[in-house]
Design a protein around this motif. Structure first.
Motif, PDB file in Angstrom:
ATOM      1  N   ALA A   1     -21.164 -25.861   8.857  1.00  0.00           N
ATOM      2  CA  ALA A   1     -21.416 -27.282   9.098  1.00  0.00           C
ATOM      3  C   ALA A   1     -21.056 -28.122   7.874  1.00  0.00           C
ATOM      4  CB  ALA A   1     -22.885 -27.492   9.474  1.00  0.00           C
ATOM      5  N   ALA A   2     -21.349 -27.608   6.685  1.00  0.00           N
ATOM      6  CA  ALA A   2     -21.005 -28.345   5.463  1.00  0.00           C
ATOM      7  C   ALA A   2     -19.497 -28.448   5.295  1.00  0.00           C
ATOM      8  CB  ALA A   2     -21.637 -27.667   4.253  1.00  0.00           C
ATOM      9  N   CYS A   3     -18.773 -27.371   5.608  1.00  0.00           N
ATOM     10  CA  CYS A   3     -17.316 -27.394   5.497  1.00  0.00           C
ATOM     11  C   CYS A   3     -16.703 -28.362   6.499  1.00  0.00           C
ATOM     12  CB  CYS A   3     -16.745 -25.988   5.700  1.00  0.00           C
ATOM     13  SG  CYS A   3     -17.018 -24.862   4.311  1.00  0.00           S
ATOM     14  N   VAL A   4     -17.269 -28.433   7.705  1.00  0.00           N
ATOM     15  CA  VAL A   4     -16.779 -29.387   8.700  1.00  0.00           C
ATOM     16  C   VAL A   4     -16.987 -30.808   8.189  1.00  0.00           C
ATOM     17  CG1 VAL A   4     -17.126 -30.302  11.025  1.00  0.00           C
ATOM     18  CG2 VAL A   4     -17.103 -27.834  10.649  1.00  0.00           C
ATOM     19  N   ARG A   5     -18.169 -31.083   7.662  1.00  0.00           N
ATOM     20  CA  ARG A   5     -18.450 -32.439   7.170  1.00  0.00           C
ATOM     21  C   ARG A   5     -17.532 -32.814   6.001  1.00  0.00           C
ATOM     22  NH1 ARG A   5     -23.933 -30.785   8.343  1.00  0.00           N
ATOM     23  NH2 ARG A   5     -24.178 -29.984   6.221  1.00  0.00           N
ATOM     24  N   ALA A   6     -17.262 -31.851   5.132  1.00  0.00           N
ATOM     25  CA  ALA A   6     -16.444 -32.123   3.943  1.00  0.00           C
ATOM     26  C   ALA A   6     -14.953 -31.938   4.189  1.00  0.00           C
ATOM     27  CB  ALA A   6     -16.881 -31.216   2.799  1.00  0.00           C
ATOM     28  N   ARG A   7     -14.610 -31.421   5.367  1.00  0.00           N
ATOM     29  CA  ARG A   7     -13.223 -31.092   5.677  1.00  0.00           C
ATOM     30  C   ARG A   7     -12.630 -30.142   4.635  1.00  0.00           C
ATOM     31  NH1 ARG A   7     -10.196 -35.953   8.927  1.00  0.00           N
ATOM     32  NH2 ARG A   7     -11.950 -36.474  10.272  1.00  0.00           N
ATOM     33  N   LYS A   8     -13.371 -29.099   4.345  1.00  0.00           N
ATOM     34  CA  LYS A   8     -12.912 -28.056   3.437  1.00  0.00           C
ATOM     35  C   LYS A   8     -12.634 -26.785   4.245  1.00  0.00           C
ATOM     36  CE  LYS A   8     -13.428 -30.627  -0.203  1.00  0.00           C
ATOM     37  NZ  LYS A   8     -14.223 -30.303  -1.391  1.00  0.00           N
ATOM     38  N   PRO A   9     -11.459 -26.163   4.061  1.00  0.00           N
ATOM     39  CA  PRO A   9     -11.165 -24.931   4.808  1.00  0.00           C
ATOM     40  C   PRO A   9     -12.211 -23.859   4.528  1.00  0.00           C
ATOM     41  CG  PRO A   9      -9.196 -25.768   3.697  1.00  0.00           C
ATOM     42  CD  PRO A   9     -10.356 -26.563   3.171  1.00  0.00           C
ATOM     43  N   LEU A  10     -12.595 -23.152   5.588  1.00  0.00           N
ATOM     44  CA  LEU A  10     -13.566 -22.066   5.492  1.00  0.00           C
ATOM     45  C   LEU A  10     -12.878 -20.776   5.920  1.00  0.00           C
ATOM     46  CD1 LEU A  10     -16.435 -20.836   5.269  1.00  0.00           C
ATOM     47  CD2 LEU A  10     -16.825 -21.594   7.624  1.00  0.00           C
ATOM     48  N   VAL A  11     -12.838 -19.791   5.015  1.00  0.00           N
ATOM     49  CA  VAL A  11     -12.317 -18.462   5.338  1.00  0.00           C
ATOM     50  C   VAL A  11     -13.529 -17.542   5.417  1.00  0.00           C
ATOM     51  CG1 VAL A  11     -10.740 -16.611   4.704  1.00  0.00           C
ATOM     52  CG2 VAL A  11     -10.189 -18.978   4.086  1.00  0.00           C
TER      53      VAL A  11
END
Length: 268
Positions: free
Chosen positions: A151-161
């Motif tokens: 959820a934090a990566c979605v909000r920050a638009r940071k790629p999640l591997v």
């Protein structure tokens, strides 16, 4: 001097002779070269968990010259960890995992900055932490943290591997839902009862499986940072070690996903 783009900024880096030697096999690759190596030096990655998956991820990212690596883990090294958590050594038993890992990574590559976060992620801190880095590698061992990080990566638009292992099997995917694909929550909705799965301490895990999946995770992270090849975004890679079989399946976005649904306009 090597010029490269970081986001919308043109940046310049000069390599020392020692760096040119250290990264020579990368620089020889036309797909990487000096420009790519400079981009890695300017990049930052947050690794969630300094365990079976986080160990090879951290080792390979540090060896590759990723300039800043953050390690999140609130645990200490135990003897039972050493069967798979290869960033730690016997003398580190009893030490905080982030401190043990930092010492090993700095010995491997003193050119890399290692930041340690000896904490369990909570909703109060996860957004601030994710915002500090270009990309997140999730190697944690519980679904609550995975949902929080996603959820934090979605909000920050940071790629999640994100990778996971159990017994003799592993899986891996990359999530960039703002480009129209799924997020982690689309793959594993919280209502599916996935949190009932056994932990490594309960079900066991074949040590080398974490090494393979963590190495694949590091590879995908480096590809994302460099823009190389075909991303795993929108696909799930599964490995059955006993059958020696890799399977890749397409993933679909859940239009009703509470984290990345179209109604929340994450692709705007």
């Amino acid at each position: 001097m090597t010029l490269f783009w970081k986001g919308n900024r043109l940046m310049a880096l000069e390599f020392t002779e020692a760096e040119i030697q250290r990264y020579s096999r990368h620089i020889l690759l036309p797909e990487v070269g000096g420009t790519g190596q400079a981009a890695l030096r300017a990049a930052s990655v947050l690794i969630i968990g300094a365990g079976g998956l986080g160990s090879p991820v951290a080792l390979y990212l540090a060896a590759a010259g990723v300039g800043r690596i953050g390690l999140v883990d609130d645990d200490v090294v135990e003897l039972s960890n050493l069967q798979r958590q290869i960033v730690h050594v016997t003398d580190a038993v009893g030490a905080r995992k982030v401190d043990s890992a930092r010492a090993r990574l700095e010995a491997l590559n003193p050119e890399v900055t290692i930041e340690t976060w000896p904490m369990r992620l909570t909703a109060d801190v996860v957004d601030d932490l994710v915002q500090r880095y270009d990309l997140v590698c999730d190697g944690c061992d519980n679904f609550a943290t995975r949902y929080l990080v996603n959820a934090a990566c979605v909000r920050a638009r940071k790629p999640l591997v994100s990778a996971a292992v159990q017994r003799f099997e592993g899986q891996l995917s990359t999530f960039r839902p703002w480009e129209g694909g799924p997020c982690y929550h689309c793959l594993y909705p919280e209502t599916d009862g996935v949190a009932d799965g056994l932990s490594c301490g309960e079900a066991g895990v074949f040590g080398a499986v974490t090494g393979v999946m963590g190495t694949l995770q590091a590879t995908e992270a480096l590809k994302e940072l460099l823009g190389l090849g075909t991303s795993l975004a929108g696909r799930l890679l599964m490995w059955d070690a006993l059958a020696t079989r890799f399977t890749t399946i397409a993933l679909q976005r859940d239009p009703t996903c509470p984290v990345c649904s179209a109604e929340q306009d994450v692709s705007a």
